[in-house]
Write a protein that holds these residues in place. Structure first.
Motif, PDB file in Angstrom:
ATOM      1  N   ALA A  13     -27.061  17.151  35.784  1.00 37.06           N
ATOM      2  CA  ALA A  13     -26.011  16.165  36.062  1.00 37.06           C
ATOM      3  C   ALA A  13     -25.402  16.329  37.451  1.00 37.06           C
ATOM      4  CB  ALA A  13     -24.906  16.270  35.005  1.00 37.06           C
ATOM      5  N   LEU A  14     -25.765  17.429  38.159  1.00 39.30           N
ATOM      6  CA  LEU A  14     -25.141  17.694  39.460  1.00 39.30           C
ATOM      7  C   LEU A  14     -25.502  16.622  40.481  1.00 39.30           C
ATOM      8  CD1 LEU A  14     -23.475  19.519  41.273  1.00 39.30           C
ATOM      9  CD2 LEU A  14     -25.566  20.843  41.753  1.00 39.30           C
ATOM     10  N   LEU A  15     -26.772  16.239  40.527  1.00 38.48           N
ATOM     11  CA  LEU A  15     -27.212  15.215  41.491  1.00 38.48           C
ATOM     12  C   LEU A  15     -26.497  13.892  41.248  1.00 38.48           C
ATOM     13  CD1 LEU A  15     -29.085  14.479  43.812  1.00 38.48           C
ATOM     14  CD2 LEU A  15     -30.836  13.896  42.131  1.00 38.48           C
ATOM     15  N   PHE A  16     -26.374  13.529  39.976  1.00 33.81           N
ATOM     16  CA  PHE A  16     -25.677  12.281  39.638  1.00 33.81           C
ATOM     17  C   PHE A  16     -24.209  12.350  40.059  1.00 33.81           C
ATOM     18  CE2 PHE A  16     -23.123   9.808  36.603  1.00 33.81           C
ATOM     19  CZ  PHE A  16     -23.624   8.537  36.846  1.00 33.81           C
ATOM     20  N   ALA A  17     -23.570  13.502  39.830  1.00 38.53           N
ATOM     21  CA  ALA A  17     -22.162  13.665  40.207  1.00 38.53           C
ATOM     22  C   ALA A  17     -21.978  13.565  41.717  1.00 38.53           C
ATOM     23  CB  ALA A  17     -21.645  15.005  39.691  1.00 38.53           C
ATOM     24  N   LEU A  18     -22.894  14.187  42.468  1.00 34.52           N
ATOM     25  CA  LEU A  18     -22.817  14.111  43.936  1.00 34.52           C
ATOM     26  C   LEU A  18     -22.985  12.680  44.424  1.00 34.52           C
ATOM     27  CD1 LEU A  18     -24.884  17.284  44.945  1.00 34.52           C
ATOM     28  CD2 LEU A  18     -22.415  16.926  45.209  1.00 34.52           C
ATOM     29  N   LEU A  19     -23.899  11.926  43.778  1.00 32.52           N
ATOM     30  CA  LEU A  19     -24.118  10.528  44.151  1.00 32.52           C
ATOM     31  C   LEU A  19     -22.866   9.693  43.915  1.00 32.52           C
ATOM     32  CD1 LEU A  19     -26.093   8.355  45.116  1.00 32.52           C
ATOM     33  CD2 LEU A  19     -26.826   8.058  42.755  1.00 32.52           C
TER      34      LEU A  19
END
Length: 265
Positions: A13-19
């Motif tokens: 979920a980290l990539l989605f949160a950064l986006l």
């Protein structure tokens, strides 16, 4: 023996949160730097009766080419998202409804609709999708504009098509840049805002409201200027001057030379 380093795995979920964070930041920055609505008149929301009246006018006069819902047909483009400014320009200058098949719609003094009817049609088109709004009279009138600055902006952005004196000019494939003499300020502003036909769009990110006002002031100044240089020849530049010279100047000089030669003989 030395043990190999443990590879750390990122949470899915980290990539989605950064986006999400990046998009939020970009949206916030744009909201801060984007031009406000000072250049447009606060004409919305239109009343429901305005939209209904505009829809009746549209279906009776425009739907043949643009479709019953303004979705466009093979005979006319979609009007979804063109905004009230485009309607006011096209109908208010007599370009629409189109008189007949042509490469380019021409300005006409015979405007078919009054201001209220144009406003109602603009209300209906605005209901189809958001687009450029009507300009604020404070900017569209050109009053208080800097004529010198407007001239500079005009020569950089407009003169290559509309001529240095606003006399218009030919484009490719039968199209043309129309003359800009004695045109109402709001229609000049709307043309810059919507980019009709072959004209590029000059929104507030390209030329802001104050700069548009300066351009309008410059063009209105040209309308008031008297020509103290003799025959203007339409202010079409060296083409007209050269034609005049070849058609009248050279025959005159040849005639004078023949007359002097015969007289000397």
């Amino acid at each position: 023996m030395t043990s190999s380093p443990v590879t750390r795995r990122r949470h899915p979920a980290l990539l989605f949160a950064l986006l999400v964070v990046a998009l939020t930041a970009v949206g916030g920055v744009y909201a801060l730097v984007a031009p406000g609505g000072a250049a447009t008149a606060d004409t919305r929301p239109y009343t429901a009766s305005d939209v209904e009246a505009g829809q009746r006018l549209f279906k009776a006069n425009c739907s043949t080419c643009h479709g019953q819902q303004g979705q466009g047909t093979s005979d006319g483009p979609s009007l979804v998202g063109v905004g009230p400014a485009s309607v006011d320009f096209q109908v208010g200058t007599g370009r629409m409804p189109l008189a007949g098949p042509a490469v380019q719609a021409q300005r006409s003094e015979n405007v078919m609709f009054d201001d209220e009817q144009i406003r109602q049609m603009a209300a209906y088109v605005d209901s189809l999708g958001p687009g450029p709004q009507l300009p604020d009279e404070k900017y569209a009138s050109g009053v208080g504009g800097d004529v010198a600055r407007g001239g500079e902006i005009y020569r950089v952005n407009c003169a290559m098509c509309h001529n240095f004196a606003g006399s218009g000019g030919a484009l490719t494939r039968g199209k043309f840049a129309p003359p800009l003499h004695n045109i109402e300020g709001k229609h000049i502003y709307e043309a810059m805002l919507t980019g009709p036909q072959s004209m590029p769009v000059f929104d507030d990110l390209n030329i802001d409201a104050e700069a548009k006002r300066d351009v309008i002031a410059y063009l209105h100044h040209l309308d008031q200027n008297e020509n103290f240089g003799g025959l203007s020849l339409g202010n079409l530049g060296p083409v007209a001057d050269g034609f005049f010279f070849w058609a009248f100047g050279i025959p005159l000089m040849l005639g004078a030379a023949v007359w002097l030669a015969r007289k000397a003989a």
